[in-house]
Design an enzyme around this catalytic site. Structure first.
Site, PDB file in Angstrom:
ATOM      1  N   TYR A   1      18.750  81.866  74.078  1.00 21.63           N
ATOM      2  CA  TYR A   1      18.241  80.777  73.241  1.00 21.63           C
ATOM      3  C   TYR A   1      18.689  79.432  74.147  1.00 21.63           C
ATOM      4  CZ  TYR A   1      19.140  77.708  69.338  1.00 21.63           C
ATOM      5  OH  TYR A   1      19.156  76.735  68.344  1.00 21.63           O
TER       6      TYR A   1
ATOM      7  N   ASP B   1      20.755  77.801  82.081  1.00 16.19           N
ATOM      8  CA  ASP B   1      21.539  77.215  80.982  1.00 16.19           C
ATOM      9  C   ASP B   1      22.922  77.633  80.880  1.00 16.19           C
ATOM     10  OD1 ASP B   1      22.312  76.734  78.300  1.00 16.19           O
ATOM     11  OD2 ASP B   1      20.464  77.524  77.520  1.00 16.19           O
TER      12      ASP B   1
ATOM     13  N   LYS C   1      28.882  71.980  75.057  1.00 17.39           N
ATOM     14  CA  LYS C   1      30.220  72.833  74.350  1.00 17.39           C
ATOM     15  C   LYS C   1      31.387  72.247  75.027  1.00 17.39           C
ATOM     16  CE  LYS C   1      27.562  76.667  72.735  1.00 17.39           C
ATOM     17  NZ  LYS C   1      27.455  76.382  71.064  1.00 17.39           N
TER      18      LYS C   1
END
Length: 430
Positions: free
Chosen positions: A146, A240, A268
């Site tokens: 994702y 990623d 994050k």
């Protein structure tokens, strides 16, 4: 703030009147495990509290952003100080340079960095940049990985998209995804066949340690093959690392496994609990970004001073901490859960598979001995996972409300938290 609901059920009913599904991000609704979500009133360290006053040990940790735990006092103090100077300017600040320099020194492949607000923005911008640099249009992604909700990523994606009963997402046209090539993770043969038969591949984007279909470990040689072929075929390799960056040390997975991507996406942890992400890479690639080049990317709140200060303080604190502690308590928790559940399913056809990479792990109830790709995850027993989730939640332990998500350990978790969690797992009756 004034309370507007008596309990979680009422809060969910009221939220549904004005917010689709009652939540601002789908997985929070518990739709993959059933039931009504709890609504948070406050959180501190490893604990999160709902509006009914119930305490939970938190293994979601804002989906990995809070590696220091909730409401870290040093981060909060730094943010409070910055707030008095202003919350947003729409102009450059010196602190952006400080954070960019810190990240670049920790992850040397990121020679230049552009700040954005979310992992979606980072990955979307990285692909645009790769297309411009190579002059090619096609993108390879892997099933279950994702990379945010940009249209061309919503094909066989993990996380909250995984259970949607559509090929990707309604509203995403075939034209928008025609240049997206989706391959099974860990399948070297299919990857090699694809790059030999497909022209116009600009980049490969991959989570080096997938954590959005649950944790899946790359097979030996898989990532190395991606790197080798990218160099041979003039394809850019994008990692990623929105989840994995600074999760295992003052570095990315790339520095642990010894693979240097062309572009890296982070998020994050670098925001210290505030909305912040970035993408960065080789200087010759990054110089294509406006205002130096003709690849446009912008954002009113990009490099927001509150988020940047929180990020600087978080990385400063991480430099003083011993990541071996995270590894140690993660091993204790994972091995404890594995031992307890394996005994409970000793006489069953169900296999308890726990994939762990350092302080990330996922629990699967599988028919096979291993979980190595998105298909394996989808074929795991989601009913058993739902029962596992709700038993833990009822007994004060909050784990990700989806088999497609990941457990996160923070520096605020204690050995007492680990033991209480294992006691709750032990009390589960399947």
């Amino acid at each position: 703030m004034k309370r507007w609901a008596k309990n979680n059920i009422e809060a969910f009913e009221l939220a549904n009147k004005y917010i689709p599904g009652g939540v601002s991000s789908p997985v929070r609704s518990f739709y993959q495990v059933g039931g009504v979500p709890f609504f948070v009133s406050r959180a501190k360290s490893s604990k999160i509290y709902d509006i009914e006053g119930k305490e939970y040990i938190d293994y979601v940790m804002s989906w990995g952003a809070l590696i220091l735990g909730h409401s870290n006092s040093d981060v909060i103090s730094a943010v409070k100080e910055q707030i008095y100077y202003g919350t947003t300017y729409g102009a450059p600040t010196e602190i952006e340079y400080i954070l960019a320099k810190t990240i670049s020194e920790c992850i040397p492949s990121m020679e230049m960095i552009r700040f954005v607000n979310s992992g979606t923005e980072a990955c979307m911008s990285a692909v645009r940049l790769a297309r411009a640099f190579t002059g090619k249009s096609k993108v390879i992604k892997f099933e279950g990985c994702y990379h945010g909700h940009a249209d061309y990523f919503l094909v066989s994606a993990g996380s909250g998209v995984a259970n949607l009963q559509v090929p990707s997402s309604r509203g995403v046209t075939e034209n928008l995804i025609k240049d997206t090539i989706v391959l099974p993770f860990n399948d070297v043969e299919k990857f090699l066949n694809t790059v030999e038969t497909e022209d116009g591949i600009s980049c490969i984007i991959v989570e080096p340690i997938p954590a959005n279909m649950g944790v899946v470990i790359p097979k030996k040689g898989f990532l190395e093959t991606l790197q080798r072929v990218c160099k041979e075929k003039n394809i850019l390799l994008i990692f990623d690392e929105v989840i994995t960056g600074f999760r295992f040390g003052l570095c990315g997975v790339q520095d642990i496994i010894g693979i240097k991507p062309d572009i890296t996406c982070l998020g994050k942890i670098i925001g210290g609990g505030f909305p912040l992400a970035c993408f960065g890479g080789r200087r010759d690639i990054m110089k294509l970004l406006a205002p130096l080049g003709e690849v446009y990317q912008a954002g009113t709140l990009s490099g927001n001073p509150i988020a940047v200060v929180a990020g600087i303080k978080t990385l400063e604190l991480l430099k003083k901490l011993d990541y071996r502690y995270l590894e140690s308590i993660s091993v204790d928790l994972v091995e404890g859960i594995r031992d307890i559940l394996s005994k409970k399913f000793k006489n069953s056809n169900t296999k308890v598979v726990i994939n762990r990479f350092r302080s990330l792990f996922s629990v699967f109830f599988s028919q096979g001995e291993s979980v190595e790709n998105f298909s394996d995850v989808r074929n795991s027993d989601k009913g058993l996972f739902s029962k596992f989730f709700h038993h833990l939640l009822k007994n004060g332990v909050f784990i990700p409300p989806s088999v497609f998500e990941t457990f996160f350990i923070s520096f605020s978790h204690t050995r007492k938290d680990i033991q209480k969690t294992l006691d709750v797992v032990l009390s589960l009756d399947f």
